[in-house]
Design a protein around this motif. Structure first.
Motif, PDB file in Angstrom:
ATOM      1  N   ARG A 151      -5.071  99.068   6.399  1.00 10.95           N
ATOM      2  CA  ARG A 151      -4.208  97.895   6.214  1.00 10.95           C
ATOM      3  C   ARG A 151      -3.826  97.789   4.750  1.00 10.95           C
ATOM      4  O   ARG A 151      -4.644  98.024   3.859  1.00 10.95           O
ATOM      5  CB  ARG A 151      -4.943  96.627   6.643  1.00 10.95           C
ATOM      6  CG  ARG A 151      -4.918  96.444   8.154  1.00 10.95           C
ATOM      7  CD  ARG A 151      -5.222  94.995   8.497  1.00 10.95           C
ATOM      8  NE  ARG A 151      -5.118  94.786   9.928  1.00 10.95           N
ATOM      9  CZ  ARG A 151      -3.980  94.472  10.534  1.00 10.95           C
ATOM     10  NH1 ARG A 151      -2.877  94.354   9.840  1.00 10.95           N
ATOM     11  NH2 ARG A 151      -3.955  94.285  11.830  1.00 10.95           N
TER      12      ARG A 151
ATOM     13  N   ASP B 219       2.240  95.549  10.074  1.00 11.12           N
ATOM     14  CA  ASP B 219       0.990  95.292  10.791  1.00 11.12           C
ATOM     15  C   ASP B 219       0.834  93.833  11.198  1.00 11.12           C
ATOM     16  O   ASP B 219      -0.200  93.454  11.736  1.00 11.12           O
ATOM     17  CB  ASP B 219      -0.203  95.702   9.920  1.00 11.12           C
ATOM     18  CG  ASP B 219      -0.316  97.208   9.792  1.00 11.12           C
ATOM     19  OD1 ASP B 219       0.036  97.906  10.762  1.00 11.12           O
ATOM     20  OD2 ASP B 219      -0.738  97.688   8.732  1.00 11.12           O
TER      21      ASP B 219
ATOM     22  N   PHE C 265       0.450  89.648  10.737  1.00  9.47           N
ATOM     23  CA  PHE C 265      -0.504  88.846   9.977  1.00  9.47           C
ATOM     24  C   PHE C 265      -1.772  88.681  10.802  1.00  9.47           C
ATOM     25  O   PHE C 265      -1.730  88.356  11.990  1.00  9.47           O
ATOM     26  CB  PHE C 265       0.093  87.464   9.672  1.00  9.47           C
ATOM     27  CG  PHE C 265       1.295  87.503   8.773  1.00  9.47           C
ATOM     28  CD1 PHE C 265       1.150  87.687   7.402  1.00  9.47           C
ATOM     29  CD2 PHE C 265       2.571  87.370   9.285  1.00  9.47           C
ATOM     30  CE1 PHE C 265       2.261  87.727   6.565  1.00  9.47           C
ATOM     31  CE2 PHE C 265       3.687  87.408   8.471  1.00  9.47           C
ATOM     32  CZ  PHE C 265       3.536  87.592   7.098  1.00  9.47           C
ATOM     33  N   ASP C 266      -2.923  88.875  10.164  1.00  4.27           N
ATOM     34  CA  ASP C 266      -4.192  88.857  10.888  1.00  4.27           C
ATOM     35  C   ASP C 266      -4.498  87.521  11.551  1.00  4.27           C
ATOM     36  O   ASP C 266      -5.307  87.459  12.473  1.00  4.27           O
ATOM     37  CB  ASP C 266      -5.348  89.216   9.941  1.00  4.27           C
ATOM     38  CG  ASP C 266      -5.341  90.699   9.576  1.00  4.27           C
ATOM     39  OD1 ASP C 266      -4.706  91.480  10.310  1.00  4.27           O
ATOM     40  OD2 ASP C 266      -5.963  91.059   8.570  1.00  4.27           O
ATOM     41  N   ASP C 267      -3.886  86.427  11.062  1.00  4.86           N
ATOM     42  CA  ASP C 267      -4.217  85.130  11.645  1.00  4.86           C
ATOM     43  C   ASP C 267      -3.462  84.865  12.941  1.00  4.86           C
ATOM     44  O   ASP C 267      -3.724  83.864  13.617  1.00  4.86           O
ATOM     45  CB  ASP C 267      -3.941  84.001  10.640  1.00  4.86           C
ATOM     46  CG  ASP C 267      -2.506  83.985  10.137  1.00  4.86           C
ATOM     47  OD1 ASP C 267      -1.777  84.964  10.384  1.00  4.86           O
ATOM     48  OD2 ASP C 267      -2.108  82.995   9.499  1.00  4.86           O
TER      49      ASP C 267
ATOM     50  N   LEU D 103      -3.224  89.468  17.308  1.00  2.76           N
ATOM     51  CA  LEU D 103      -3.817  90.496  16.453  1.00  2.76           C
ATOM     52  C   LEU D 103      -5.277  90.192  16.124  1.00  2.76           C
ATOM     53  O   LEU D 103      -5.879  90.892  15.313  1.00  2.76           O
ATOM     54  CB  LEU D 103      -2.996  90.634  15.163  1.00  2.76           C
ATOM     55  CG  LEU D 103      -1.503  90.918  15.380  1.00  2.76           C
ATOM     56  CD1 LEU D 103      -0.785  91.077  14.056  1.00  2.76           C
ATOM     57  CD2 LEU D 103      -1.304  92.159  16.242  1.00  2.76           C
ATOM     58  N   TRP D 104      -5.851  89.180  16.739  1.00  3.15           N
ATOM     59  CA  TRP D 104      -7.270  88.913  16.556  1.00  3.15           C
ATOM     60  C   TRP D 104      -8.099  90.044  17.168  1.00  3.15           C
ATOM     61  O   TRP D 104      -7.596  90.774  18.044  1.00  3.15           O
ATOM     62  CB  TRP D 104      -7.656  87.609  17.253  1.00  3.15           C
ATOM     63  CG  TRP D 104      -7.176  86.365  16.575  1.00  3.15           C
ATOM     64  CD1 TRP D 104      -6.414  86.268  15.448  1.00  3.15           C
ATOM     65  CD2 TRP D 104      -7.424  85.019  17.014  1.00  3.15           C
ATOM     66  NE1 TRP D 104      -6.173  84.944  15.151  1.00  3.15           N
ATOM     67  CE2 TRP D 104      -6.782  84.156  16.087  1.00  3.15           C
ATOM     68  CE3 TRP D 104      -8.116  84.468  18.077  1.00  3.15           C
ATOM     69  CZ2 TRP D 104      -6.817  82.770  16.219  1.00  3.15           C
ATOM     70  CZ3 TRP D 104      -8.164  83.085  18.203  1.00  3.15           C
ATOM     71  CH2 TRP D 104      -7.519  82.254  17.281  1.00  3.15           C
ATOM     72  N   PRO D 105      -9.353  90.177  16.768  1.00  2.82           N
ATOM     73  CA  PRO D 105     -10.244  91.130  17.445  1.00  2.82           C
ATOM     74  C   PRO D 105     -10.337  90.819  18.937  1.00  2.82           C
ATOM     75  O   PRO D 105     -10.161  89.674  19.364  1.00  2.82           O
ATOM     76  CB  PRO D 105     -11.594  90.912  16.749  1.00  2.82           C
ATOM     77  CG  PRO D 105     -11.234  90.355  15.408  1.00  2.82           C
ATOM     78  CD  PRO D 105     -10.009  89.517  15.621  1.00  2.82           C
TER      79      PRO D 105
ATOM     80  N   ARG E  74      -9.788  87.276  21.109  1.00  2.00           N
ATOM     81  CA  ARG E  74      -8.663  87.104  22.042  1.00  2.00           C
ATOM     82  C   ARG E  74      -9.175  86.674  23.410  1.00  2.00           C
ATOM     83  O   ARG E  74      -8.584  85.819  24.069  1.00  2.00           O
ATOM     84  CB  ARG E  74      -7.850  88.393  22.156  1.00  2.00           C
ATOM     85  CG  ARG E  74      -7.154  88.823  20.880  1.00  2.00           C
ATOM     86  CD  ARG E  74      -5.992  89.760  21.144  1.00  2.00           C
ATOM     87  NE  ARG E  74      -6.340  90.933  21.919  1.00  2.00           N
ATOM     88  CZ  ARG E  74      -6.703  92.111  21.385  1.00  2.00           C
ATOM     89  NH1 ARG E  74      -6.774  92.242  20.060  1.00  2.00           N
ATOM     90  NH2 ARG E  74      -6.987  93.138  22.151  1.00  2.00           N
TER      91      ARG E  74
ATOM     92  N   ASP F 287      -0.192  99.245  19.704  1.00  2.00           N
ATOM     93  CA  ASP F 287      -0.606  98.353  18.617  1.00  2.00           C
ATOM     94  C   ASP F 287       0.599  97.869  17.810  1.00  2.00           C
ATOM     95  O   ASP F 287       0.682  96.698  17.430  1.00  2.00           O
ATOM     96  CB  ASP F 287      -1.604  99.056  17.695  1.00  2.00           C
ATOM     97  CG  ASP F 287      -2.974  99.191  18.336  1.00  2.00           C
ATOM     98  OD1 ASP F 287      -3.229  98.497  19.341  1.00  2.00           O
ATOM     99  OD2 ASP F 287      -3.784  99.990  17.835  1.00  2.00           O
TER     100      ASP F 287
ATOM    101  N   ALA G 243       1.918  94.034  17.400  1.00  2.00           N
ATOM    102  CA  ALA G 243       2.129  93.400  16.092  1.00  2.00           C
ATOM    103  C   ALA G 243       3.543  92.839  15.983  1.00  2.00           C
ATOM    104  O   ALA G 243       3.751  91.737  15.451  1.00  2.00           O
ATOM    105  CB  ALA G 243       1.877  94.412  14.978  1.00  2.00           C
TER     106      ALA G 243
END
Length: 510
Positions: free
Chosen positions: A30, A149, A151-153, A157-159, A163, A208, A212
């Motif tokens: 990342r 990619d 935004f992780d929040d 895109l959470w683990p 999810r 993936d 995203a």
């Protein structure tokens, strides 16, 4: 748009399509998180892109925002109703632009995505980004405003384990969204990507990457009227407008100034999407708009990855007609379509409304129609077509029908309650111990709010079922309207006999 998305997500349009995993390159690291200053430095090229196509951004400037990293603010004092930012609709990524594009359009003629317009936007986002500098949108798509990619929040895109927890934390259908993302990518891989690997390299157009892009579409696309003043909307992703942050008391709103051809149609080259001030604002005021409808607290969490401080005690339930076993399905669907509805609809149940008034009137009407059977089916005759929904279904039809409708609602409430993870006690414990910004806290907040609404609905339904005999049904209303009230007691019968004798009706046989 929620209704449209849920209706699309519930449609099994991709059954039987075999999964074929795309080839992948080694996982990418990342990128380092850009500082606010670095992100601000990218904004002039986005402004140039917008102004080169006839837009304007002279009243706004980019600014660091406390919770979101970047946003827009006023460059000078502005008046209420002033246009702060105008972005040409021709720069939008939308379902319309994807279908009209030479690169994607021919391949998407039969694409009916479960995630509706969001999947079209995500696909075009991937395709335009892959085009690199050849895309006129390169200054925007290569910027940190829309990172490859995501935004992780953003929850998509959470683990995986988080999810799954979110899926069990709301009635809003996050599980359907996950399933829709997988099914739509599956269809695209089978029907588009594998057919043209040079145009759609498998190491670029991955599951993936598509997820995203979907996360960005859900969080950044805005609903816009297809024509000026129209109620029908279409989703669009546009540069600069995607930087306007959320506030429940917004300072600005989106407005469409469409050409004669509409917002995205042929001849709409002059159409603009404008950001308009809702009040007088001094220089340096943050520009915000309200995200979503604000009906269900989970809406912001599922789409954007955050919640408001005070969540409405509400939940969303989805109901649909039985298109397999109901021989009157077509007549019932015709009734719904005449009134702007479909065979799958959602309703928001609020704790306050259920406690004061009960279930939404139109929800009860839908369930009465769904369970219209036997002798009650005379209401489906064409003579009732114009009044069935607006008049007869708004009130109880028969005791049997009302019982079936309420039992269907009760079963749904139980099902949704059982689908929520944990318990009221564990949610309260998390709310008392977890940090307010943590995902655990946000999900517990949503569960707690939705449980309250479902409990209120369950109490109202239970009370209603206990007094079915006291309700007035169609046949009674009809007799009353004709002045043919039934004789219900010996006293009434004796009174009628006495009235008959007083008029010299001794020959009448009682």
């Amino acid at each position: 748009m929620l209704a449209l998305l849920l209706a699309a997500a519930a449609s099994p349009r991709h059954g039987g399509v075999a999964w074929r995993r795309a080839a992948t390159t080694p996982p990418r690291a990342r990128p380092a998180i850009l500082t606010a200053d670095a992100r601000l430095a990218e904004l002039p090229q986005l402004v140039q892109l917008v102004e080169a196509r006839g837009g304007t951004a002279k009243a706004v400037r980019a600014a660091a925002a406390a919770n979101t990293g970047l946003g827009l603010e006023t460059r000078r004092a502005v008046k209420r109703g002033e246009v702060l930012l105008a972005v040409p609709a021709s720069l939008a990524l939308s379902a319309e632009s994807a279908l009209r594009s030479a690169e994607l359009g021919p391949s998407l003629a039969t694409f009916e995505p479960m995630l509706a317009e969001y999947s079209f936007i995500a696909l075009q986002l991937l395709q335009q980004r892959f085009a690199g500098d050849a895309s006129e949108l390169a200054p925007w798509l290569s910027s940190s405003a829309l990172p490859a990619d995501g935004f992780d929040d953003l929850p998509l895109l959470w683990p995986e384990e988080e999810r799954a927890e979110l899926q069990a934390s709301t009635t809003l259908g996050f599980g359907q969204r996950l399933a829709g993302a997988a099914a739509d990518f599956e269809w695209l891989e089978e029907n588009v990507f594998s057919a043209s690997p040079m145009e759609f390299p498998p190491f670029v157009f991955t599951a993936d990457a598509f997820r995203a892009a979907l996360a960005l579409a859900f969080s950044r696309a805005v609903p816009l009227p297809i024509k000026e003043g129209a109620s029908e909307v279409q989703l669009a992703l546009l540069p600069l407008l995607d930087l306007v942050n959320h506030d429940s008391s917004p300072t600005s709103a989106l407005k469409v100034r469409a050409a004669r051809g509409g917002l995205f149609g042929a001849g709409a080259s002059d159409a603009m999407v404008e950001l308009v001030a809702l009040e007088d604002l001094p220089e340096g005021s943050p520009l915000t708009r309200r995200y979503g409808r604000g009906e269900v607290g989970a809406e912001l969490l599922v789409d954007f990855g955050f919640i408001e401080k005070r969540l409405p005690a509400s939940a969303m339930l989805t109901f649909e007609l039985d298109d397999q076993n109901d021989r009157n399905y077509d007549d019932k669907l015709d009734c719904l379509e005449r009134n702007g509805l479909s065979d799958l609809e959602y309703w928001v149940l609020s704790e306050e409304q259920c406690a004061a008034e009960g279930l939404p009137t139109d929800l009860l009407a839908f369930l009465r129609l769904k369970h219209l059977n036997g002798a009650d089916c005379f209401l489906l005759e064409s003579i009732f077509a114009d009044s069935l929904w607006s008049e007869h279904l708004q009130l109880p039809v028969s005791e049997e029908n009302e019982r079936s409708a309420l039992q269907d609602a009760a079963s749904a409430v139980v099902r949704y309650k059982e689908g929520l993870a944990g318990s009221l006690q564990t949610d309260l414990q998390i709310l008392g111990e977890a940090p307010e910004k943590s995902r655990a806290y946000m999900m517990a907040s949503v569960r707690y709010a939705e449980r309250r609404a479902l409990e209120a609905a369950a109490r109202w339904i239970e009370a209603r079922l206990l007094r079915l005999e006291t309700l007035e049904y169609y046949q009674e209303r009809r007799l009353n309207a004709l002045g043919l009230n039934p004789i219900e007691s010996d006293e009434e019968l004796e009174a009628l006999k006495a009235a008959g004798r007083s008029y010299g009706a001794s020959e009448i046989e009682w």
